[in-house]
Scaffold this active site. Sequence first.
Site, short mmCIF file in Angstrom:
data_model
loop_
_atom_site.label_atom_id
_atom_site.label_comp_id
_atom_site.label_asym_id
_atom_site.label_seq_id
_atom_site.Cartn_x
_atom_site.Cartn_y
_atom_site.Cartn_z
N TRP A 15 -40.75 -35.87 -25.72
CA TRP A 15 -41.88 -35.48 -24.89
C TRP A 15 -41.67 -34.05 -24.38
CZ3 TRP A 15 -41.78 -34.32 -19.57
CH2 TRP A 15 -43.05 -34.07 -19.03
N LYS A 70 -61.23 -36.48 -24.84
CA LYS A 70 -59.78 -36.39 -25.04
C LYS A 70 -59.25 -37.82 -25.04
CE LYS A 70 -55.62 -34.61 -22.68
NZ LYS A 70 -55.18 -33.93 -21.45
N TRP A 71 -58.79 -38.27 -26.18
CA TRP A 71 -58.38 -39.67 -26.39
C TRP A 71 -56.86 -39.72 -26.29
CZ3 TRP A 71 -61.24 -43.28 -30.20
CH2 TRP A 71 -60.53 -44.47 -30.40
N ASP A 72 -56.40 -40.25 -25.18
CA ASP A 72 -54.97 -40.23 -24.89
C ASP A 72 -54.31 -41.55 -25.29
OD1 ASP A 72 -52.57 -39.25 -23.90
OD2 ASP A 72 -53.44 -38.62 -21.99
N ASN A 82 -50.49 -43.14 -23.98
CA ASN A 82 -49.35 -42.66 -23.21
C ASN A 82 -48.10 -43.52 -23.19
OD1 ASN A 82 -49.95 -40.05 -22.18
ND2 ASN A 82 -51.57 -40.96 -20.96
N CYS A 133 -54.50 -37.21 -28.35
CA CYS A 133 -53.43 -36.86 -27.42
C CYS A 133 -52.54 -38.07 -27.30
CB CYS A 133 -54.07 -36.50 -26.07
SG CYS A 133 -52.90 -36.19 -24.74
N ASP A 163 -47.52 -31.66 -23.81
CA ASP A 163 -47.74 -31.54 -22.37
C ASP A 163 -47.04 -30.30 -21.81
OD1 ASP A 163 -49.42 -33.61 -21.88
OD2 ASP A 163 -47.89 -35.01 -21.19
C1 GLA Z 1 -51.00 -37.46 -20.69
C2 GLA Z 1 -51.64 -36.24 -21.30
C3 GLA Z 1 -51.96 -35.24 -20.21
C4 GLA Z 1 -52.88 -35.88 -19.19
C5 GLA Z 1 -52.25 -37.14 -18.63
C6 GLA Z 1 -53.22 -37.91 -17.76
O1 GLA Z 1 -49.73 -37.16 -20.21
O2 GLA Z 1 -50.83 -35.68 -22.28
O3 GLA Z 1 -52.56 -34.08 -20.75
O4 GLA Z 1 -54.12 -36.16 -19.79
O5 GLA Z 1 -51.81 -38.01 -19.68
O6 GLA Z 1 -52.68 -39.05 -17.26
#
Ligand code: GLA
Length: 755
Positions: free
Chosen positions: A192, A469-471, A473, A519, A541
């Site tokens: 990351w 923006k499709w995240d 995580n 993302c 990020d």
């Molecule tokens: C991830 C994305 C960030 C942001 C956060 C929001 O870390 O990479 O750009 O959108 O989530 O929680």
Amino acid sequence: MTATWDAEAGELHLRNGTISYLARVLEDGSFGHLYFGPALAPGRSYRHLGRRSFEGFANRLGDPVAREYPTGGAGDFRVPALIVETADGASVLHLAYAGHRILPGKPALPGLPSTYTEQDEEAATVEVRLADAPSGVEVRLLYTIFRDVPAIARSAVIRNGGREPVRVRCAMSGSLDLPDADWELLHLSGTWSRERHVVARPLAPGRVSVSSVRGASSHEHNPFVILRRPATTEEHGEAFGFGLVYSGNFRAEAEVDAFATTRVRIGIEPEGFTWTLGAGDELAVPEVILVHAADGLGELSAAYHRLYRERLARGPWRDRPRPVLINNWEATYYDFDEDVLVEMAAAARDLGVELFVLDDGWFGERDDDTSSLGDWTVDRRKLPGGLEAVARRVRDLGLQFGLWIEPEMVSPRSHLFAEHPEWAVGVPGRPRTESRDQLVLDMSRPEVVDHLFAVLSAILASAPISYVKWDMNRSLTEPYSAALPPDRQGEFFHRHILGVYDLYDRLTRAFPEILFESCASGGGRFDAGLLAFAPQAWTSDDTDAVERLAIQWGTSLGYPLSAMAAHVAAVPNHQVGRITPLATRAAVAFFGVLGYELDPRGLTAEDRAAIVDQVAFYKEQRDVLQRGRFHRLRSPFVGDGNTTAWMSVAEDARRAVVGWYRVLNRADPGPERIRLRGLDPAASYRVRTWPAVGDGIERLNARVRGGDDLMQVGLFIETDRAGTAALGDFHARVFVLEAVEGDPAWGPEEAPLPV
Ligand code: GLA
């Protein structure tokens, strides 16, 4: 470009102006590999390229016979492409040639993203059928040769043509045998905020691999590897690329055997993977794009850039200039309301920004990352008028409006989880590992995909939304679907990613005018699979300019600049605390899809003016920066990595933009020259530097020079001592080259040399 099959010799020759790929039916009936490399003359037989005469190889165990889709257990002890367990429990196949057909263009792969053609003349596809008679297992190998790029797309469809079920335990996308082992493996690895750093290691006897078992292609390793000759540079020497069009668990592996031959295989990670095929069932595996470059890594990257930008990305946004955006994440995190957002958008509009993106925190009761994923309803405390009101106000300012979503996740503290705990990935009766306080939805369940399509369609239709923006995580743990029977749990990871693709496919089709950006905690799923749906991705990020040099350099090996979202963020940087000049942050972010990740309301007048200039500059050069031919000039991974340089050249070579970066300044560093590439040697270029600061570097370069001169001699980085001190650390310079008519040596722009 031709795909020819010599029926008498049983020999296949795929050929375009640059490359040839050759295979043939061997004496034992199997389908053997002959050659992949620079184009060979058509109309000849190349059967002698098989390693040796083949009589007798059936009783010479361990001989390095090259087959197109090797199986194990019958004398080839190297890494196989295919392992299928038949009903009797055996895992031995003898795949024999059973026929072929040649198709114009390129057929789609069912359920999987893939490259495509718009006209049949752009490519030719050969489908070769192989069959194992005792079990009825059949394989259709698919090869596409493209007319305009030195690339072959490979894939395979495994079919159970027998009566009993069989279990596929390994099904790679492609396998390539090379006749020697004088190669270095290049891969893109990190974690990351440190994604896709370039790692190079020489091959040696044995196996070496990179892989992901995280349920996503991952930050740690990328499903793209290169083999290059040890002497290969950006401009010279041979290299092979292997780019997998897939976003889930993968493995890329090279094996050097006792005879110093090399086998490379790439595809779905076999560890933990099984797939049951009932009678008549089929499994299509993801495609791999094989590229051969004779003239260096630059040529290899250019092939991927072009193919991915023009024939993998799809939809109206494929060819449109991508908007300059501002994202509120690092400016506000979860703490905002409608007025704050609109004030930010108004300030951004005055900077020339075109799109305002509302990031995480607009839904459920999400004031931090511990709740609400899955509850895709607007938080009326923050946005009393809903998305509609804030989006309208932003649109009225003249900006487009974009929205962040994270569809594949659910917070344990959410209404969705309370209603459907069984939708979360996990093993019943065992604890689920949480990461960022969230769980993953089981995308292998069609009802989960249906639900997400319904709720997200409603959200996207509820307001004038131009961008998403499709995240995603977190990595997947406790991989298990309560909806799959016990003997099919090995299918979970692949079924999960097929569900992700299904949702992407349905949403992008339903909202073709929306620009999607993928993302995954930054660049945790930056792969060719998602580029087929979302033509751009959040690269990392880490928005620090220095860190980004390495990240963007590494990413550019396999992916185009039009795919790389790159933002200018506030300082001290939120990831590493570094303070870099605003101009340097912009000079790095220019080489990608530009955005801002800061609060535009509190800017000083000086910074505001600088950003107005940046945005105007980027818009002016956008076509070159997003769609030009990219050349890497000086690597942050070589030597002490203190200097990086790269450039992007317009297709007609009439314009180019060069970026030069020095991390730490040095007293009296001496003169430096950056030799350029890709220009027209006969053309004259006016050179100007950005930003215009009027110092020695600018004066020295401000003139009209020949393309030959700029490529053989280069731009000048040179100042006197006082000038050098003024540059400070983290200095960058951008040069713009425009072709002009006139005398290359002494044009009207000639400026006096500094004294
Ligand atoms: C991830 C994305 C960030 C942001 C956060 C929001 O870390 O990479 O750009 O959108 O989530 O929680």
